[in-house]
Write an enzyme that holds these catalytic residues in place. Structure first.
Site, mmCIF file in Angstrom:
data_model
loop_
_atom_site.group_PDB
_atom_site.id
_atom_site.type_symbol
_atom_site.label_atom_id
_atom_site.label_comp_id
_atom_site.label_asym_id
_atom_site.label_seq_id
_atom_site.Cartn_x
_atom_site.Cartn_y
_atom_site.Cartn_z
ATOM 1 N N ASP A 294 76.350 53.243 27.653
ATOM 2 C CA ASP A 294 77.253 54.043 26.819
ATOM 3 C C ASP A 294 78.499 53.253 26.394
ATOM 4 O OD1 ASP A 294 78.162 56.684 25.805
ATOM 5 O OD2 ASP A 294 79.719 56.453 27.324
ATOM 6 N N GLU A 336 74.513 51.495 23.136
ATOM 7 C CA GLU A 336 75.092 52.496 22.249
ATOM 8 C C GLU A 336 76.397 51.904 21.741
ATOM 9 O OE1 GLU A 336 77.601 56.216 21.315
ATOM 10 O OE2 GLU A 336 77.968 54.850 22.956
HETATM 11 C C1 GLC Z 1 79.509 57.803 23.682
HETATM 12 C C2 GLC Z 1 78.867 59.178 23.747
HETATM 13 C C3 GLC Z 1 79.877 60.211 23.354
HETATM 14 C C4 GLC Z 1 81.040 60.129 24.284
HETATM 15 C C5 GLC Z 1 81.599 58.691 24.365
HETATM 16 C C6 GLC Z 1 82.505 58.533 25.530
HETATM 17 O O1 GLC Z 1 79.888 57.460 22.407
HETATM 18 O O2 GLC Z 1 77.738 59.212 22.927
HETATM 19 O O3 GLC Z 1 79.323 61.493 23.358
HETATM 20 O O4 GLC Z 1 82.059 60.986 23.854
HETATM 21 O O5 GLC Z 1 80.580 57.738 24.556
HETATM 22 O O6 GLC Z 1 81.760 58.445 26.721
#
Ligand code: GLC
Length: 660
Positions: A294, A336
Site C-alpha cells: 500500500d 499500489e
Molecule cells: C492507499 C489506499 C487508500 C488509503 C491510503 C492510505 O492509497 O488504497 O484507500 O486511504 O492508501 O493508506
C-alpha cells in the site's frame, strides 16, 4: 579498478560466507537436513538481491552487519514456520515465477464485511465467485483498526490480529486454504507506510519509549516540518493541512501523510525494516499469494524533495521482495502507486513488485468515455504499456479509492487538450456538473489552492445507469450498460490481470447512505463502498435487467479470455485504425491472435476494410464476443459502444512476419 557492481558482488559474497556458519549453528538442527540444504541454495541465489538494497539503505550505519543479520534471521525463522502445503506451492512458483500472467487469472476485490459478513460466510460465497470465473480475490483490509474512523481499515492497529467482527486469524487461514484448493489465490494488503496511532508501537512511543519513537518520524518543533513542507503536496487536504500532526502528550510533531491518526513509519531505522519484514512474512505464511504493498510512493523521506518515489523507497521494496523470494517464493508483491505514470512503472520489476495497478489505463478509459476520443489512450498505451516481461499490470475500471486523473500531461496534449483545464473538465463531467453529462459521481478531496480534485462513484453510476434509470429512458439505459461492458471488455483483454470491483458485475449503483454516518460523511469514497446487494445478484441470469445484462456479458468476456490462447501470456500491440473514437489492439501469441475493437462513442463508427486488410485481417472474420461472422466489404461497422473481439488466427501473425 573493479567495477561498482563487481565490488558489490564481492561484498555480498564475503558477507554471506560470514553469515553462513552463524545461521547453520542457530537453525540447521531445527529442520530436516534436505530442507535446510534447499533453503541454503535459495538464500545463496537470492542473497545479493537482499544484500544490495540493505547496503544501499544502511551501509553507512556503524552496525550494518548486525541489522543485516537480524533481517536474515527473521527471513529464516519465517521459512521454518511455513506450512507444508505452502512449501509445495513455493516449489511450483519457483519454476514459474510469472504464474500471474496466465489468461486463467481473473481478479476481484471486496470488503469481507460488506460482501459476506465474515471469513466463514466468505467461504460460503465461493460458488458465486467460481460461477463468475474469479481466480484471484483481494480482500480489503481485515486487520484490527481503530473503532470509528479508520480509513476503511488502512489504519492498522495490529498486523497479527484481524478485526474480531470478521472472525479469527485461524478462520482467515482456513478460508485462504479453501480458496487455494479451488484455484483462487488470495491477496491481502500490507499497509506498510503507516500504522494507526492505536498500534502498540505508537502507544509505546506515546509513553515516551525512544525505541518506538524511532519507529516513526517525530519532531520536537516546527523547524524541520516547515522545511519539509516547502516541497510536499497535501494528500488528504480535507483532513489536515500539511503532513504533520501535533501530539501534546509527547510534545512532538508526528509525520502523518494521510489522516492524523495514520502515523508514517520510519524506514531510515533498520530495526523498523526488520520488524516490518517479519510482519509481511506473517501475511505470506497465512497463505496469502499476492501482497498488495500500500502507498509505496511515500515510504522514504528526504528534505528538499516532495518525499514521493525516492530511490530508497525502491530499495525498501527490494528488501521485502527478496525476503519473500527467500522465505516464501509462492508470494508475489503488487504495488499500489497512484502517481505519475513514469513513476508507476519504476516499481514494476522482478526484484521489486511483479504486479502493479494500472492507474493510467483506468483514468484514460474514463477519459475516453467522457471525450468519446481515444487518441490520448492509444498514445499513452503505445508509450507506456510495455513493462518488464516477467511482470504484469493489474487492470481495473474501479476500486475502493477515488479516481485521480493520473495520466501524464504529454498524452493529454497529444490528444489536443490543455492538461489543467482538461482535468477540471473530467471532474466536472463525472460529478454531473458538465452539461450533457450522463455521470453521477461525487467530488473527492478538492484542493482549493491547486484546483485539483478527484472523483468517487460506482462504475454503473459513473457510466450513466443511475441517471438513465432516474429519467426512465430505455435508450439511455442501453447505452449505460454498453459503457460498463466496454470498459470491462478492455481490461479483460488488454494484457495483464483484470480486477473486478465486486458489485460492478451486477451494475450496483452509488450508495448515499454514508452521508448520514458521522464517521463516513466526510469521505465520499464511501459512496462506492456499498454492502453487496445479494438480492440484486439473484437477477444476474435475467437478461431483461441491467444487472443480468452486465453480469452475463462479463461472464462471457471471462470465458473468452480463459479459452483463447491469444490472451495467454501474449504480447499487446496497439493499432491506429484511423477512427479517433475507436481504440484497438492486437493480442498475439505464436500463431494465436485477436484484434480487439472498442468504440468509445454513442454513435455507430466505421473502419476502413482496406486498413483492416493491411493489418492482416481477412474479409470475413468472427467476432467471438458477439458470436457472429462479419464480412467487411468496404467498411467494418461498429455499433455504439460496441466491443468486438475478432479472432484473427494466423493471418495477422503471417502479415506481421511478412512486414518484418
Ligand atoms: C492507499 C489506499 C487508500 C488509503 C491510503 C492510505 O492509497 O488504497 O484507500 O486511504 O492508501 O493508506
Amino acid at each position: 579498478m573493479p567495477s561498482l557492481r563487481l565490488d558489490l558482488s564481492v561484498r555480498s559474497n564475503t558477507t554471506l560466507q560470514r553469515l553462513r556458519p552463524r545461521l547453520e549453528e542457530r537453525y540447521a538442527h531445527r529442520v530436516d537436513p534436505g530442507m535446510w540444504e534447499s533453503f541454503k541454495r535459495r538464500l545463496e541465489s537470492q542473497f545479493e538481491a537482499l544484500f544490495a538494497p540493505v547496503f544501499a539503505l544502511y551501509g553507512d550505519h556503524y552496525d550494518f552487519f548486525f541489522h543485516l543479520e537480524t533481517i536474515v534471521q527473521t527471513i529464516t525463522e519465517a521459512w521454518i514456520e511455513r506450512e507444508g502445503g505452502l512449501c509445495g506451492l513455493d516449489a511450483l512458483r519457483e519454476e514459474d515465477r510469472s504464474w500471474f500472467q496466465s489468461h486463467r487469472m481473473v481478479g476481484a476485490t471486496c470488503y469481507v464485511d460488506l460482501f459476506a459478513g465474515g471469513f466463514k460466510a466468505l467461504g460460503d460465497h465461493l460458488p458465486y465467485l467460481k460461477e463468475l470465473g474469479i481466480t484471484y480475490l483481494h480482500l480489503m483490509p481485515i486487520f484490527r483498526s481503530p473503532e470509528g474512523e479508520d480509513d476503511g481499515g488502512y489504519a492498522v492497529s495490529d498486523y497479527r490480529n484481524v478485526d474480531p467482527k470478521l472472525g479469527t486469524v485461524e478462520e482467515l487461514r482456513e478460508v485462504a486454504t479453501l480458496f487455494r484448493q479451488h484455484g483462487i489465490s488470495l491477496a491481502l494488503d500490507f499497509v506498510l507506510n503507516h500504522t494507526a496511532d492505536e498500534h502498540e508501537w505508537a502507544k509505546r512511543a506515546l509513553d515516551g519509549d525512544p525505541n518506538f519513537q524511532a519507529y516513526y518520524r517525530m519532531f520536537p518543533d516546527r523547524e524541520l516540518p516547515d522545511a519539509y513542507e516547502r516541497n510536499l503536496h497535501d494528500v488528504f487536504p480535507d483532513d489536515h493541512d500539511g503532513a504533520f500532526s501535533y501530539r501534546p502528550r509527547i510534545k512532538q510533531w508526528v509525520w502523518t501523510t494521510f489522516h492524523t491518526y495514520q502515523w508514517d513509519l520510519n524506514y531510515a531505522n533498520p530495526a523498523l525494516l526488520r520488524q516490518m519484514t517479519e510482519e509481511m512474512l506473517f501475511l505470506a505464511n497465512l497463505g496469502v499469494e499476492v501482497i498488495r504493498m500500500d502507498a509505496v510512493a511515500f515510504l522514504w523521506k528526504e528534505l528538499g524533495t516532495d518525499c514521493q518515489n525516492l530511490p530508497h523507497a525502491h530499495d525498501v521494496l527490494r528488501v521485502f521482495s527478496a525476503a519473500a523470494r527467500i522465505a516464501a517464493p509462492a508470494t508475489t508483491l503488487k504495488s499500489e502507486a497512484i502517481v505519475h505514470p513514469d513513476e508507476v512503472r519504476k516499481y514494476i520489476h522482478m526484484d521489486e513488485c511483479q504486479l502493479s495497478y494500472n492507474p493510467q489505463l483506468m483514468a484514460l478509459l474514463w477519459d475516453a468515455l467522457a471525450t468519446r476520443k481515444t487518441t490520448g489512450l492509444r498514445v499513452a498505451m503505445e508509450r507506456r504499456f510495455q513493462i518488464d516481461p516477467g511482470c504484469a499490470w493489474v487492470n481495473y475500471v474501479r476500486c475502493h479509492d477515488d479516481i485521480g486523473w493520473a495520466f501524464s500531461d504529454e498524452e493529454v496534449e497529444a490528444a489536443g487538450f490543455d492538461p489543467r483545464s482538461h482535468r477540471r473538465f473530467l471532474t466536472k463531467f463525472y460529478t454531473g456538473q458538465h452539461e450533457g453529462s450522463f455521470s453521477r459521481g461525487l467530488v473527492f478531496q478538492e484542493n482549493p489552492e491547486t484546483g485539483d480534485a478527484r472523483v468517487s462513484g460506482m462504475t454503473a453510476s459513473l457510466a450513466g445507469l443511475e441517471h438513465a434509470i432516474e429519467i426512465d429512458d430505455p435508450a439511455e439505459i442501453e447505452l449505460a450498460i454498453r459503457r460498463i461492458v466496454l470498459l470491462h471488455g478492455v481490461i479483460m483483454t488488454i494484457g495483464g490481470m483484470p480486477l473486478i470491483y465486486l458489485g460492478d458485475e451486477i451494475a450496483m449503483l452509488n450508495d448515499y447512505g454514508f452521508e448520514d454516518d458521522r464517521e463516513k460523511y466526510a469521505d465520499s469514497r464511501w459512496v462506492h463502498r456499498p454492502p453487496f446487494d445479494w438480492e440484486r445478484s439473484e437477477r444476474r441470469h435475467d437478461n431483461s435487467t441491467p444487472e443480468g445484462r452486465v453480469y452475463q456479458s462479463l461472464q462471457r468476456l471471462i470465458q473468452l479470455r480463459t479459452q483463447s490462447l491469444a490472451f495467454d501470456r501474449a504480447e499487446t500491440e496497439f493499432v491506429d485504425v484511423g477512427n479517433e473514437h475507436v481504440f484497438a489492439f492486437f493480442r498475439n501469441r505464436d500463431e494465436h491472435s485477436a484484434l480487439i475493437i472498442a468504440n468509445f462513442s454513442e454513435n455507430p463508427q466505421s473502419i476502413s476494410a482496406k486498413r483492416l486488410r493491411n493489418l492482416g485481417l481477412r474479409k470475413t472474420v468472427v467476432d467471438t464476443f458477439k458470436g457472429e461472422v462479419i464480412t467487411a466489404g468496404h467498411e467494418l461497422d461498429v455499433e455504439p459502444y460496441q466491443l468486438m473481439v475478432l479472432a484473427t488466427g494466423s493471418s495477422h501473425a503471417a502479415a506481421r512476419a511478412a512486414l518484418d
